[in-house]
Design a protein around this motif. Structure first.
Motif, mmCIF file in Angstrom:
data_model
loop_
_atom_site.group_PDB
_atom_site.id
_atom_site.type_symbol
_atom_site.label_atom_id
_atom_site.label_comp_id
_atom_site.label_asym_id
_atom_site.label_seq_id
_atom_site.Cartn_x
_atom_site.Cartn_y
_atom_site.Cartn_z
ATOM 1 N N LEU A 39 0.903 -1.144 0.136
ATOM 2 C CA LEU A 39 -0.010 0.064 -0.080
ATOM 3 C C LEU A 39 0.946 1.331 -0.017
ATOM 4 C CD1 LEU A 39 -2.923 1.163 0.341
ATOM 5 C CD2 LEU A 39 -2.699 1.036 2.595
ATOM 6 N N TYR A 98 0.643 4.301 -4.858
ATOM 7 C CA TYR A 98 -0.179 4.490 -4.199
ATOM 8 C C TYR A 98 0.196 5.246 -2.902
ATOM 9 C CZ TYR A 98 -1.608 0.016 -6.209
ATOM 10 O OH TYR A 98 -1.885 -0.989 -6.928
ATOM 11 N N ASN A 157 0.416 5.219 0.353
ATOM 12 C CA ASN A 157 -0.554 5.485 1.550
ATOM 13 C C ASN A 157 0.287 4.923 2.646
ATOM 14 O OD1 ASN A 157 -2.190 4.985 3.567
ATOM 15 N ND2 ASN A 157 -4.097 4.924 2.002
ATOM 16 N N ASP A 183 -11.168 6.721 -0.191
ATOM 17 C CA ASP A 183 -10.621 7.312 -1.665
ATOM 18 C C ASP A 183 -9.917 8.809 -1.414
ATOM 19 O OD1 ASP A 183 -12.396 9.315 -2.960
ATOM 20 O OD2 ASP A 183 -13.887 7.822 -1.883
ATOM 21 N N ASN A 236 -9.682 8.418 -5.873
ATOM 22 C CA ASN A 236 -8.638 7.227 -6.196
ATOM 23 C C ASN A 236 -8.564 6.481 -5.068
ATOM 24 O OD1 ASN A 236 -7.552 8.322 -8.778
ATOM 25 N ND2 ASN A 236 -6.743 9.884 -7.678
ATOM 26 N N SER A 237 -8.453 5.074 -5.115
ATOM 27 C CA SER A 237 -8.409 4.134 -4.169
ATOM 28 C C SER A 237 -7.979 2.768 -4.819
ATOM 29 C CB SER A 237 -9.761 3.865 -3.520
ATOM 30 O OG SER A 237 -10.706 3.017 -4.425
ATOM 31 N N VAL A 238 -7.423 2.030 -3.913
ATOM 32 C CA VAL A 238 -7.015 0.551 -4.081
ATOM 33 C C VAL A 238 -7.743 -0.292 -2.921
ATOM 34 C CG1 VAL A 238 -4.888 1.064 -2.920
ATOM 35 C CG2 VAL A 238 -5.062 -0.848 -4.516
ATOM 36 N N SER A 298 -5.380 6.252 -2.376
ATOM 37 C CA SER A 298 -4.461 5.922 -3.337
ATOM 38 C C SER A 298 -3.910 7.710 -3.624
ATOM 39 C CB SER A 298 -4.596 5.134 -4.577
ATOM 40 O OG SER A 298 -3.382 5.310 -5.474
ATOM 41 N N SER A 345 0.348 11.936 0.577
ATOM 42 C CA SER A 345 -0.109 11.055 1.818
ATOM 43 C C SER A 345 0.377 11.845 3.147
ATOM 44 C CB SER A 345 0.733 9.617 1.839
ATOM 45 O OG SER A 345 0.492 8.962 2.947
#
Length: 245
Positions: A86, A91, A93, A100, A104-106, A128, A135
């Motif tokens: 991650l 990403y 993160n 999100d 944007n997300s994973v 993400s 971050s």
């Protein structure tokens, strides 16, 4: 067809087979490299991550009324020293923040604590960012909300109050505060809770321009400015001697 012609054909066929095998081997090797680059071990340590984000965390902590020590400790814990999938590109993160970020997300598996110490694994959507700074600043924005008022410097006496406030709120891990406190103490992260220019920079023999370049940090162990590697070594030695007193 003569034996000579048959022999030449056999050689040609062998050459083609060898060439195909070579090409396939190269393709397989490149595919392997691609997987390694995306999911492999980065070789990063806690000290390396501290050196990478420490000064940014210091400034963000000053700007947002937060403990940089807690911020760095959470990054170390949540990202496994910057090695978690991650926290890797694209990403970035570092804090395991869910949901999100501007759409944007994973989705990744994560372990949760039911509040009694029993853990279970579920799939979750995580933010993400695309950049490390995204971050760091999103983390600061999150902790600046009223929900996390118990972590603010102005509402606490020490970083320990902040880590206690995070337990059961930011993370379900019942030992979350203990883990963060241990990281902070081991690596002497409280030095990042102070502004960079708390002392006369010339006291250490380092010029103000060198300090401003970001290559030097305040080393509480020596009472002077040193490079990040020296500080990390002094932190480690301090932690070692403390454990053996």
């Amino acid at each position: 067809m003569t034996k000579k012609i048959l022999f030449k054909l056999a050689l040609s066929l062998a050459a083609v087979v060898a060439l195909v095998g070579l090409v396939m081997g190269i393709m397989s090797e490149e595919a392997s490299k691609s997987v390694t680059a995306e999911t492999g071990y980065t070789g990063q340590t806690a000290s390396g991550l501290i050196a990478a984000i420490g000064e940014s965390a210091r400034q963000i902590g000053q700007d947002y009324n937060l403990y940089a020590s807690v911020m760095i400790a959470q990054a170390i814990l949540e990202s496994n020293n910057g090695q978690s999938a991650l926290s890797q590109s694209p990403y970035y993160n570092y804090f395991g923040i869910k949901g999100d970020y501007y759409g944007n997300s994973v989705t990744m598996p994560t372990w949760e604590d039911d509040g009694t110490g029993t853990t279970f694994e579920i799939d979750q959507a995580f933010r993400s960012y695309g950049t490390v700074s995204g971050s760091l600043y999103d983390y600061a924005a999150l902790l600046s909300t009223d929900t996390y008022a118990g972590t603010w410097k102005s509402n606490t006496n020490s970083y320990a109050d902040a880590t206690a406030a995070l337990t059961g709120l930011y993370a379900t891990d019942t030992l979350y505060a203990n883990k963060l406190n241990s990281i902070i103490e081991t690596y002497g992260l409280t030095t990042y809770d102070q502004p960079l220019y708390t002392q006369d920079p010339y006291q250490s023999g380092v010029s103000s321009s060198e300090i401003g370049s970001g290559d030097y940090v305040w080393n509480v162990h020596r009472g002077a400015y040193t490079d990040s590697d020296t500080l990390a070594q002094d932190d480690a030695w301090s932690a070692y001697t403390s454990r053996n007193e």
